[in-house]
Design a protein around this motif. Structure first.
Motif, short mmCIF file in Angstrom:
data_model
loop_
_atom_site.label_atom_id
_atom_site.label_comp_id
_atom_site.label_asym_id
_atom_site.label_seq_id
_atom_site.Cartn_x
_atom_site.Cartn_y
_atom_site.Cartn_z
N CYS A 143 15.28 -83.88 -39.46
CA CYS A 143 13.85 -83.84 -39.18
C CYS A 143 13.63 -83.53 -37.70
CB CYS A 143 13.15 -85.14 -39.57
SG CYS A 143 13.35 -85.62 -41.30
N THR A 144 14.20 -82.42 -37.26
CA THR A 144 14.24 -82.11 -35.84
C THR A 144 12.88 -81.78 -35.23
OG1 THR A 144 15.52 -80.88 -34.18
CG2 THR A 144 14.69 -79.61 -36.07
N GLY A 145 11.92 -81.29 -36.03
CA GLY A 145 10.59 -81.00 -35.50
C GLY A 145 10.65 -79.98 -34.36
N SER A 146 10.21 -80.39 -33.18
CA SER A 146 10.20 -79.51 -32.01
C SER A 146 11.57 -79.25 -31.44
CB SER A 146 9.30 -80.12 -30.93
OG SER A 146 9.85 -81.35 -30.49
N SER A 159 29.91 -81.97 -24.53
CA SER A 159 30.98 -81.27 -25.25
C SER A 159 30.64 -81.02 -26.71
CB SER A 159 32.28 -82.08 -25.15
OG SER A 159 32.70 -82.23 -23.81
N ALA A 160 29.46 -81.44 -27.13
CA ALA A 160 29.12 -81.39 -28.55
C ALA A 160 28.30 -80.15 -28.90
CB ALA A 160 28.33 -82.64 -28.94
N THR A 161 28.47 -79.69 -30.14
CA THR A 161 27.53 -78.76 -30.74
C THR A 161 26.55 -79.57 -31.56
OG1 THR A 161 28.98 -78.43 -32.65
CG2 THR A 161 29.19 -76.87 -30.82
N VAL A 162 25.32 -79.08 -31.64
CA VAL A 162 24.25 -79.84 -32.29
C VAL A 162 23.55 -78.97 -33.32
CG1 VAL A 162 22.15 -81.20 -31.95
CG2 VAL A 162 23.90 -81.14 -30.16
N ASP A 163 23.36 -79.50 -34.52
CA ASP A 163 22.56 -78.86 -35.55
C ASP A 163 21.27 -79.64 -35.72
OD1 ASP A 163 24.43 -76.90 -36.08
OD2 ASP A 163 25.33 -77.96 -37.78
N GLY A 164 20.13 -78.95 -35.70
CA GLY A 164 18.85 -79.57 -35.99
C GLY A 164 18.31 -79.00 -37.28
N VAL A 165 17.91 -79.84 -38.20
CA VAL A 165 17.39 -79.36 -39.48
C VAL A 165 15.99 -79.89 -39.72
CG1 VAL A 165 19.69 -79.14 -40.49
CG2 VAL A 165 18.42 -81.28 -40.80
N ASP A 166 15.19 -79.09 -40.40
CA ASP A 166 13.82 -79.48 -40.74
C ASP A 166 13.40 -78.69 -41.97
OD1 ASP A 166 11.50 -81.00 -38.85
OD2 ASP A 166 10.75 -79.79 -40.50
N LEU A 195 16.19 -82.62 -45.47
CA LEU A 195 17.18 -83.58 -45.00
C LEU A 195 18.52 -82.87 -44.90
CD1 LEU A 195 15.99 -86.80 -46.88
CD2 LEU A 195 15.32 -85.95 -44.63
N SER A 196 19.56 -83.35 -45.59
CA SER A 196 20.87 -82.71 -45.46
C SER A 196 21.22 -81.81 -46.64
CB SER A 196 21.96 -83.79 -45.29
OG SER A 196 22.02 -84.63 -46.43
N ASP A 197 20.23 -81.43 -47.44
CA ASP A 197 20.51 -80.66 -48.66
C ASP A 197 21.23 -79.34 -48.38
OD1 ASP A 197 19.37 -82.67 -50.10
OD2 ASP A 197 17.57 -81.56 -50.69
N ASN A 198 20.92 -78.69 -47.25
CA ASN A 198 21.51 -77.38 -46.96
C ASN A 198 22.68 -77.47 -45.97
OD1 ASN A 198 19.70 -76.17 -48.67
ND2 ASN A 198 18.33 -75.47 -47.06
N ILE A 199 23.14 -78.67 -45.69
CA ILE A 199 24.34 -78.81 -44.86
C ILE A 199 25.55 -78.41 -45.69
CG2 ILE A 199 25.75 -80.40 -43.51
CD1 ILE A 199 22.98 -79.97 -42.36
N ILE A 207 27.88 -87.90 -35.00
CA ILE A 207 26.62 -88.66 -34.93
C ILE A 207 25.57 -87.94 -35.76
CG2 ILE A 207 24.80 -89.60 -33.46
CD1 ILE A 207 26.74 -89.46 -31.11
N ILE A 208 24.83 -88.68 -36.54
CA ILE A 208 23.62 -88.18 -37.18
C ILE A 208 22.45 -88.99 -36.65
CG2 ILE A 208 22.33 -87.86 -39.33
CD1 ILE A 208 24.96 -87.51 -40.79
N ILE A 209 21.46 -88.31 -36.08
CA ILE A 209 20.25 -88.98 -35.64
C ILE A 209 19.09 -88.50 -36.50
CG2 ILE A 209 21.02 -89.37 -33.27
CD1 ILE A 209 19.45 -86.92 -32.42
N ALA A 210 18.12 -89.36 -36.73
CA ALA A 210 16.99 -88.99 -37.58
C ALA A 210 15.76 -89.78 -37.17
CB ALA A 210 17.31 -89.25 -39.05
N ASN A 211 14.66 -89.05 -37.01
CA ASN A 211 13.35 -89.66 -36.82
C ASN A 211 12.46 -89.10 -37.93
OD1 ASN A 211 11.07 -90.97 -35.81
ND2 ASN A 211 10.60 -89.30 -34.40
N PRO A 212 12.63 -89.60 -39.16
CA PRO A 212 11.93 -89.03 -40.30
C PRO A 212 10.50 -89.54 -40.40
CG PRO A 212 13.22 -90.90 -41.03
CD PRO A 212 13.50 -90.72 -39.54
N PRO A 213 9.68 -88.91 -41.24
CA PRO A 213 8.36 -89.49 -41.53
C PRO A 213 8.52 -90.90 -42.10
CG PRO A 213 8.55 -87.25 -42.39
CD PRO A 213 9.92 -87.66 -41.96
#
Length: 320
Positions: A143-146, A159-166, A195-199, A207-213
Motif C-alpha cells: 500500500c505504498t501510495g505516494s 544496501s537494500a532494493t525496495v519494492d512498493g506495491v499499490d 497487497l502481495s497478489d502480484n509478488i 522487511i515488509i512494511i505496510a500502512n494499509p487502509p
C-alpha cells in the motif's frame, strides 16, 4: 479580487506575524479540520505561509517580523481562501507533504502521507525488532501510495532494493514521480498489486512494511470534507477496519525471508487484533505521537496465522 480576505484587509496585514494571526483566527472560526500534517489552526496557517513564501518548512521564527510585498500578500490571501472554500487538506493545495523533514509530491490521487512508520524508519527504532539493520537487502512496502515509505526505507537501508506495491494506478503514478525526484529509480520500484497478489512466487524480503487502509466503514461514511477529499480506498478497511490487516497477516509469511520482519500500522485496533490472534506475540512500536498503533512480527511467528481467521464482533474504531 472577491471573497476572503477583502482588499482593505490585505493592506492591513503587513508581516508574517500578521498573517499567522489572521490565518489562525480565520481557520478556527471556519471550523476547519486538521490531521494531514498539522494538528491545529496555528500550525496549518504556519505551514501555508512557509510554503507560499518558499521558506524553510521548519523555520518560522526568523521571519515573523518580515514584511510581505503586496504580490506575496495577494498570493497568500488566495491560498487561505482556497483552504477555506474547498476544505481540501493544505498538502493538496501546495502539492507537498513532509515526513520527518523529507518533502514528497502529493495530489488528490493519493492519501496525504502521515504514517508513523516514517518516524520509525528514520529514528532507527526498527533496530529493536531487526537483528542486523546493515544486512537488510530487500524491503517490500505494501500500500505504498505516494511512495514515501518506500523512499524512506531506501534511505534507512542503503544496501537494500525496495519494492512498493499499490492497487491504484493513480497512486503509482505519484509514487513514480517521487521515486524519480529522489533519484532512486535504480533501487526503488513501484508496481500494481492487490497487497502481495502480484509478488512473484518465491520472492522473499527481509522487511515488509505496510500502512494499509484501517478505518471502519461507518467512520469513513461520516468523514468531514478534508478526509473526504482523499481517495476513499486509502482509508476503507472494512466493517471494523481490519480487513486488510488480516489479509496481510495471512500473506506476509509467504514473502518474508526466514529471519524477516513484518511492520504494520493499524490505527487504534490493537485490542481487537490481540483478541483475534492470541497466538501471536505482537511487538508494539511507539512513536512520539502514537502508542500501540504499529506492530512488528517475525517471520516464524506468522506461520501460526490461519488463512481463514475467525470472525469477531464488529466494534467501531476511533479515528487517529
Amino acid at each position: 479580487m472577491t471573497g476572503f480576505p477583502a482588499i482593505d484587509e490585505i493592506d492591513d496585514l503587513h508581516t508574517v506575524r500578521d498573517w499567522l494571526r489572521f490565518g489562525t483566527s480565520a481557520f478556527t472560526k471556519a471550523g476547519l479540520v486538521f490531521g494531514h500534517g498539522t494538528s491545529t489552526a496555528l500550525d496549518e496557517a504556519a505551514f501555508l505561509i512557509l510554503m507560499a513564501l518558499h521558506l524553510p518548512i521548519d523555520q518560522l521564527e526568523p521571519w515573523l517580523d518580515a514584511r510581505l510585498t503586496r504580490t506575496e500578500r495577494i498570493d497568500l490571501a488566495l491560498l487561505f481562501q482556497r483552504r477555506l472554500t474547498t476544505r481540501k487538506p493544505a498538502a493538496y493545495l501546495v502539492n507537498a507533504a513532509f515526513i520527518q523533514g523529507h518533502r514528497f509530491y502529493v495530489d488528490e490521487r493519493v492519501i496525504v502521507p502521515r504514517s508513523y512508520i516514517g518516524e520509525l524508519l528514520l529514528s532507527n527504532a526498527l533496530s529493536a525488532v531487526i537483528e542486523d539493520t546493515d544486512a537488510v537487502a530487500s524491503v517490500l512496502d505494501v500500500c505504498t501510495g505516494s511512495g514515501c515509505l518506500a523512499i524512506l526505507a531506501a534511505m534507512t537501508f542503503p544496501s537494500a532494493t525496495v519494492d512498493g506495491v499499490d492497487i491504484s494506478p493513480d497512486a503509482l503514478a505519484v509514487a513514480h514521480h517521487n521515486i524519480e525526484a529522489y533519484g532512486l529509480s535504480d533501487r526503488v520500484a513501484a508496481f500494481q498489486s492487490d497487497l502481495s497478489d502480484n509478488i512473484p512466487t518465491g520472492k522473499r524480503y527481509d522487511i515488509i512494511i505496510a500502512n494499509p487502509p484501517y478505518v471502519a466503514a461507518a467512520e469513513v461514511a461520516a468523514f468531514g470534507p478534508e478526509y473526504k477529499a482523499e481517495p476513499q480506498m486509502a482509508h476503507l478497511g472494512g466493517a471494523d477496519g481490519l480487513d486488510l490487516v488480516r489479509k496481510i497477516l495471512a500473506q506476509a509469511g509467504s514473502h518474508l525471508a526466514p529471519n524477516g520482519t513484518l511492520v504494520v500500522e493499524i490505527g487504534t485496533g490493537r485490542a481487537m487484533l490481540e483478541q483475534e490472534f492470541p497466538q501471536l506475540s505482537f511487538f508494539w512500536l511507539d512513536t512520539e505521537l502514537s502508542e500501540g498503533e504499529v506492530f512488528a512480527l517475525r517471520a516464524a511467528e506468522l506461520q501460526a496465522v490461519s488463512h481463514k481467521p475467525p470472525q469477531i464482533k464488529v466494534q467501531p474504531l476511533k479515528r487517529r
